[in-house]
Motif scaffolding. Structure first.
Motif, PDB file in Angstrom:
ATOM      1  N   ARG A  40       0.962  -1.271   0.228  1.00  0.00           N
ATOM      2  CA  ARG A  40       0.008   0.044   0.094  1.00  0.00           C
ATOM      3  C   ARG A  40       0.771   1.231   0.222  1.00  0.00           C
ATOM      4  NH1 ARG A  40      -2.257   1.017   6.179  1.00  0.00           N
ATOM      5  NH2 ARG A  40      -0.484  -0.003   7.385  1.00  0.00           N
ATOM      6  N   ALA A  41       0.327   2.395  -0.437  1.00  0.00           N
ATOM      7  CA  ALA A  41       0.882   3.711  -0.460  1.00  0.00           C
ATOM      8  C   ALA A  41       1.655   3.816   0.731  1.00  0.00           C
ATOM      9  CB  ALA A  41       0.204   4.566  -0.938  1.00  0.00           C
ATOM     10  N   ILE A  42       2.705   4.524   0.863  1.00  0.00           N
ATOM     11  CA  ILE A  42       3.464   5.057   2.064  1.00  0.00           C
ATOM     12  C   ILE A  42       3.635   6.425   2.179  1.00  0.00           C
ATOM     13  CG2 ILE A  42       4.544   2.813   2.482  1.00  0.00           C
ATOM     14  CD1 ILE A  42       7.242   3.564   1.131  1.00  0.00           C
ATOM     15  N   THR A  43       3.731   6.958   3.221  1.00  0.00           N
ATOM     16  CA  THR A  43       3.671   8.563   3.433  1.00  0.00           C
ATOM     17  C   THR A  43       4.898   8.823   4.418  1.00  0.00           C
ATOM     18  OG1 THR A  43       1.942   8.486   4.845  1.00  0.00           O
ATOM     19  CG2 THR A  43       1.385   9.140   2.823  1.00  0.00           C
ATOM     20  N   ASP A  44       5.409  10.267   4.013  1.00  0.00           N
ATOM     21  CA  ASP A  44       6.120  10.893   5.124  1.00  0.00           C
ATOM     22  C   ASP A  44       5.711  12.234   5.063  1.00  0.00           C
ATOM     23  OD1 ASP A  44       7.274  12.376   3.061  1.00  0.00           O
ATOM     24  OD2 ASP A  44       9.130  10.765   3.003  1.00  0.00           O
ATOM     25  N   SER A  45       6.292  13.084   5.809  1.00  0.00           N
ATOM     26  CA  SER A  45       5.763  14.395   5.848  1.00  0.00           C
ATOM     27  C   SER A  45       5.654  15.340   4.691  1.00  0.00           C
ATOM     28  CB  SER A  45       6.520  15.302   6.978  1.00  0.00           C
ATOM     29  OG  SER A  45       7.976  15.385   6.741  1.00  0.00           O
ATOM     30  N   GLN A  46       6.460  14.735   3.682  1.00  0.00           N
ATOM     31  CA  GLN A  46       6.694  15.407   2.356  1.00  0.00           C
ATOM     32  C   GLN A  46       5.637  15.007   1.121  1.00  0.00           C
ATOM     33  OE1 GLN A  46      10.945  15.484   1.323  1.00  0.00           O
ATOM     34  NE2 GLN A  46      11.307  17.214   2.574  1.00  0.00           N
ATOM     35  N   SER A  47       5.538  13.796   1.123  1.00  0.00           N
ATOM     36  CA  SER A  47       4.970  12.939  -0.006  1.00  0.00           C
ATOM     37  C   SER A  47       4.360  11.822   0.362  1.00  0.00           C
ATOM     38  CB  SER A  47       6.135  12.615  -1.172  1.00  0.00           C
ATOM     39  OG  SER A  47       7.167  11.936  -0.403  1.00  0.00           O
ATOM     40  N   ARG A  48       3.401  11.285  -0.486  1.00  0.00           N
ATOM     41  CA  ARG A  48       2.851  10.000  -0.495  1.00  0.00           C
ATOM     42  C   ARG A  48       3.370   9.160  -1.930  1.00  0.00           C
ATOM     43  NH1 ARG A  48      -2.074   7.471   0.163  1.00  0.00           N
ATOM     44  NH2 ARG A  48      -3.047   6.102  -1.278  1.00  0.00           N
ATOM     45  N   LEU A  49       3.731   8.108  -1.470  1.00  0.00           N
ATOM     46  CA  LEU A  49       4.648   7.166  -2.536  1.00  0.00           C
ATOM     47  C   LEU A  49       3.856   6.049  -2.794  1.00  0.00           C
ATOM     48  CD1 LEU A  49       7.313   6.635  -4.062  1.00  0.00           C
ATOM     49  CD2 LEU A  49       8.048   5.472  -2.120  1.00  0.00           C
ATOM     50  N   GLU A  50       3.708   5.908  -4.213  1.00  0.00           N
ATOM     51  CA  GLU A  50       2.885   4.791  -5.013  1.00  0.00           C
ATOM     52  C   GLU A  50       3.689   3.875  -5.782  1.00  0.00           C
ATOM     53  OE1 GLU A  50      -0.655   5.997  -6.437  1.00  0.00           O
ATOM     54  OE2 GLU A  50      -1.841   6.076  -4.587  1.00  0.00           O
ATOM     55  N   SER A  51       4.930   4.548  -6.345  1.00  0.00           N
ATOM     56  CA  SER A  51       5.718   4.159  -7.284  1.00  0.00           C
ATOM     57  C   SER A  51       7.198   4.798  -6.978  1.00  0.00           C
ATOM     58  CB  SER A  51       5.402   4.053  -8.613  1.00  0.00           C
ATOM     59  OG  SER A  51       5.383   5.317  -9.160  1.00  0.00           O
ATOM     60  N   VAL A  52       8.140   4.387  -7.660  1.00  0.00           N
ATOM     61  CA  VAL A  52       9.488   4.980  -7.704  1.00  0.00           C
ATOM     62  C   VAL A  52      10.020   5.106  -9.070  1.00  0.00           C
ATOM     63  CG1 VAL A  52      11.873   4.849  -7.092  1.00  0.00           C
ATOM     64  CG2 VAL A  52      10.034   3.978  -5.418  1.00  0.00           C
ATOM     65  N   GLU A  53      10.281   6.318  -9.544  1.00  0.00           N
ATOM     66  CA  GLU A  53      11.182   6.567 -10.966  1.00  0.00           C
ATOM     67  C   GLU A  53      12.526   5.931 -10.820  1.00  0.00           C
ATOM     68  OE1 GLU A  53       8.350   9.594 -13.602  1.00  0.00           O
ATOM     69  OE2 GLU A  53      10.176  10.240 -12.782  1.00  0.00           O
ATOM     70  N   PHE A  54      13.074   5.526 -11.930  1.00  0.00           N
ATOM     71  CA  PHE A  54      14.490   5.225 -12.030  1.00  0.00           C
ATOM     72  C   PHE A  54      14.883   5.705 -13.352  1.00  0.00           C
ATOM     73  CE2 PHE A  54      13.232   2.142  -8.997  1.00  0.00           C
ATOM     74  CZ  PHE A  54      14.425   1.832  -8.326  1.00  0.00           C
ATOM     75  N   VAL A  55      15.949   6.118 -13.431  1.00  0.00           N
ATOM     76  CA  VAL A  55      16.727   6.213 -14.658  1.00  0.00           C
ATOM     77  C   VAL A  55      18.039   5.272 -14.732  1.00  0.00           C
ATOM     78  CG1 VAL A  55      18.297   8.135 -13.994  1.00  0.00           C
ATOM     79  CG2 VAL A  55      17.782   7.864 -16.440  1.00  0.00           C
ATOM     80  N   ALA A  56      18.102   4.438 -15.865  1.00  0.00           N
ATOM     81  CA  ALA A  56      19.204   3.499 -15.663  1.00  0.00           C
ATOM     82  C   ALA A  56      19.939   3.691 -16.922  1.00  0.00           C
ATOM     83  CB  ALA A  56      18.501   1.844 -15.629  1.00  0.00           C
ATOM     84  N   ILE A  57      21.166   3.328 -16.881  1.00  0.00           N
ATOM     85  CA  ILE A  57      22.222   3.459 -17.937  1.00  0.00           C
ATOM     86  C   ILE A  57      23.130   2.252 -18.186  1.00  0.00           C
ATOM     87  CG2 ILE A  57      23.529   4.534 -16.364  1.00  0.00           C
ATOM     88  CD1 ILE A  57      24.539   6.442 -18.706  1.00  0.00           C
ATOM     89  N   ARG A  58      23.096   1.887 -19.442  1.00  0.00           N
ATOM     90  CA  ARG A  58      24.076   0.995 -19.887  1.00  0.00           C
ATOM     91  C   ARG A  58      24.995   1.364 -20.503  1.00  0.00           C
ATOM     92  NH1 ARG A  58      21.243  -2.107 -23.171  1.00  0.00           N
ATOM     93  NH2 ARG A  58      22.366  -1.567 -25.109  1.00  0.00           N
ATOM     94  N   VAL A  59      26.301   1.310 -20.184  1.00  0.00           N
ATOM     95  CA  VAL A  59      27.534   1.778 -20.984  1.00  0.00           C
ATOM     96  C   VAL A  59      28.185   0.493 -21.506  1.00  0.00           C
ATOM     97  CG1 VAL A  59      29.795   3.014 -20.907  1.00  0.00           C
ATOM     98  CG2 VAL A  59      27.750   3.885 -19.781  1.00  0.00           C
ATOM     99  N   ASP A  60      28.392   0.452 -22.967  1.00  0.00           N
ATOM    100  CA  ASP A  60      28.887  -0.556 -23.660  1.00  0.00           C
ATOM    101  C   ASP A  60      30.357  -0.349 -24.145  1.00  0.00           C
ATOM    102  OD1 ASP A  60      26.591  -2.137 -23.549  1.00  0.00           O
ATOM    103  OD2 ASP A  60      25.893  -0.984 -25.394  1.00  0.00           O
ATOM    104  N   THR A  61      31.144  -1.403 -24.248  1.00  0.00           N
ATOM    105  CA  THR A  61      32.630  -1.082 -24.417  1.00  0.00           C
ATOM    106  C   THR A  61      32.869  -1.813 -25.708  1.00  0.00           C
ATOM    107  OG1 THR A  61      33.442  -2.875 -23.063  1.00  0.00           O
ATOM    108  CG2 THR A  61      32.941  -0.598 -21.990  1.00  0.00           C
ATOM    109  N   ASP A  62      34.151  -1.581 -26.163  1.00  0.00           N
ATOM    110  CA  ASP A  62      34.813  -2.480 -27.349  1.00  0.00           C
ATOM    111  C   ASP A  62      35.116  -3.957 -26.949  1.00  0.00           C
ATOM    112  OD1 ASP A  62      36.958  -1.411 -26.339  1.00  0.00           O
ATOM    113  OD2 ASP A  62      37.798  -0.823 -27.987  1.00  0.00           O
ATOM    114  N   ASP A  63      35.225  -4.000 -25.557  1.00  0.00           N
ATOM    115  CA  ASP A  63      36.093  -5.169 -24.745  1.00  0.00           C
ATOM    116  C   ASP A  63      34.611  -6.134 -24.694  1.00  0.00           C
ATOM    117  OD1 ASP A  63      38.578  -6.434 -24.340  1.00  0.00           O
ATOM    118  OD2 ASP A  63      37.767  -6.173 -22.269  1.00  0.00           O
ATOM    119  N   GLY A  64      33.483  -5.691 -24.827  1.00  0.00           N
ATOM    120  CA  GLY A  64      32.336  -6.608 -24.739  1.00  0.00           C
ATOM    121  C   GLY A  64      31.795  -6.608 -23.170  1.00  0.00           C
TER     122      GLY A  64
END
Length: 367
Positions: free
Chosen positions: A20-44
């Motif tokens: 269920r949604a959780i709260t603190d004094s600032q916000s109500r939380l139902e989901s978390v946003e992420f930015v994910a990054i994959r860095v590929d190299t010439d070595d595989g």
């Protein structure tokens, strides 16, 4: 060994809580946003990094990475990561060097560290040099602000029964006397042997913090977390001189220079440096070393980034424990870290270990 970055891909994700949604004094939380990054190299070898936010807006971080960082990463040697990051730092000078630019920088830094660790065939804690083979956990998941007093007592008591001897609850209700009565009830239920921490999430002013901080001292509070606006170092200095309860700050402090100023002013007792709010692992290590010079404990703020902070804790003498929070999101990670009898077990696989599962990358991707 010389390597070259050949390709970078970013992912914007919105991951729902499995509770269920959780709260603190600032916000109500139902989901978390992420930015994910994959860095590929010439070595595989590919490196994975991430950052996160519990409100919307992470799309701006993805844009900074895609538009500003990625073109300047292609062709670079990821093992020369400090020079690469220094370059990235200065190209965003007029956009801003904290906020979304720093959040994006941290994700890039993690990916470069992941590559380095995979080349070394070691996890982060082992690469840095461990000083402990397990890390104590404290739990926040039973103490949310929207819980009734009965729910607080039930859930926090369950955490103690599961082996946690340190727990944290949220404060910041409109009437501070409610906070006081809730802390009183929880302390009575848990007894005196359990460490009890309280977190205001920055909403008190100085007068409120002094008055109610003094009242809370009778309950042997292990720390009072983020009582006021984190940019007001002067008020925190005054509060620290007025109270005996230790003051914890760091979740919303974004540079090692701000931590330096807090520490030198005597405005902080518990340093809650968060690598995902700083520019990454290197700056976190700087803050931890600075705190150690002043004999201060570092107890990193942690929501979803346990695997990162537990490894840093295992290699840092002045980190006694790490927060365990958002339990329902533990399995979004490949090889998730676990807590057994109140302690985190350390990962064994090479790399940073901060890759979201393919299922999450596929099913929670935005756009």
């Amino acid at each position: 060994m010389w390597m070259k970055i050949t390709h970078v891909e970013t992912f914007l994700l919105d991951v729902p809580l499995k509770q269920r949604a959780i709260t603190d004094s600032q916000s109500r939380l139902e989901s978390v946003e992420f930015v994910a990054i994959r860095v590929d190299t010439d070595d595989g070898i590919s490196g994975w990094g991430f950052n996160w936010n519990y409100t919307k807006g992470t799309r701006a971080v993805k844009a900074i990475i895609d538009d500003t960082y990625v073109p300047n990463l292609i062709g670079k040697d990821p093992l020369n990561h400090k020079n690469v990051l220094k370059e990235l730092h200065y190209i965003n000078h007029f956009i801003g060097q904290v906020g979304v630019t720093r959040v994006g920088m941290c994700a890039v830094e993690m990916a470069l560290w992941d590559i380095r660790l995979k080349v070394a065939r070691m996890p982060l804690w082992q690469y840095l040099g461990p000083c402990k083979d397990k890390v104590k956990a404290y739990n926040t998941d039973g103490g949310w602000l929207s819980w009734s007093t009965d729910e607080l007592i039930r859930d926090m008591s369950n955490l103690v029964e599961r082996g946690f001897d340190a727990v944290k609850m949220k404060l910041g209700r409109p009437e501070p006397k409610e906070d006081y009565e809730r802390v009183k009830a929880v302390r009575r239920a848990l007894g005196d042997d359990v460490k009890l921490m309280v977190d205001v999430n920055t909403v008190w002013d100085l007068k409120t913090a002094i008055v109610w901080g003094r009242r809370l001292e009778e309950f042997d509070i292990y720390w009072l977390e983020e009582p006021m606006n984190p940019f007001d170092k002067k008020a925190h200095t005054e509060l620290a001189h007025q109270l005996d309860v230790p003051i914890a700050v760091g979740e919303t402090i974004y540079t090692k220079y701000d931590f330096r100023d807090y520490i030198e002013a005597g405005a902080v007792d518990i340093v809650q440096a968060d690598a995902t709010k700083l520019s990454g692992i290197d700056e976190w290590l700087d803050v931890a070393a600075l705190a150690r010079c002043y004999n201060l404990e570092v107890i990193p703020h942690t929501n979803v980034q346990q695997k990162l902070h537990v490894q840093l804790a295992a290699a840092t003498p002045n980190v006694p424990m790490v927060e365990y929070c958002y339990e329902s999101l533990v399995d979004i990670w490949e090889n998730p870290i676990r807590v057994e009898n109140g302690y985190y077990t350390l990962p064994e696989e090479p790399g940073l270990g901060c890759k979201l599962t393919d299922q999450v990358l596929r099913e929670c991707r935005v756009g």
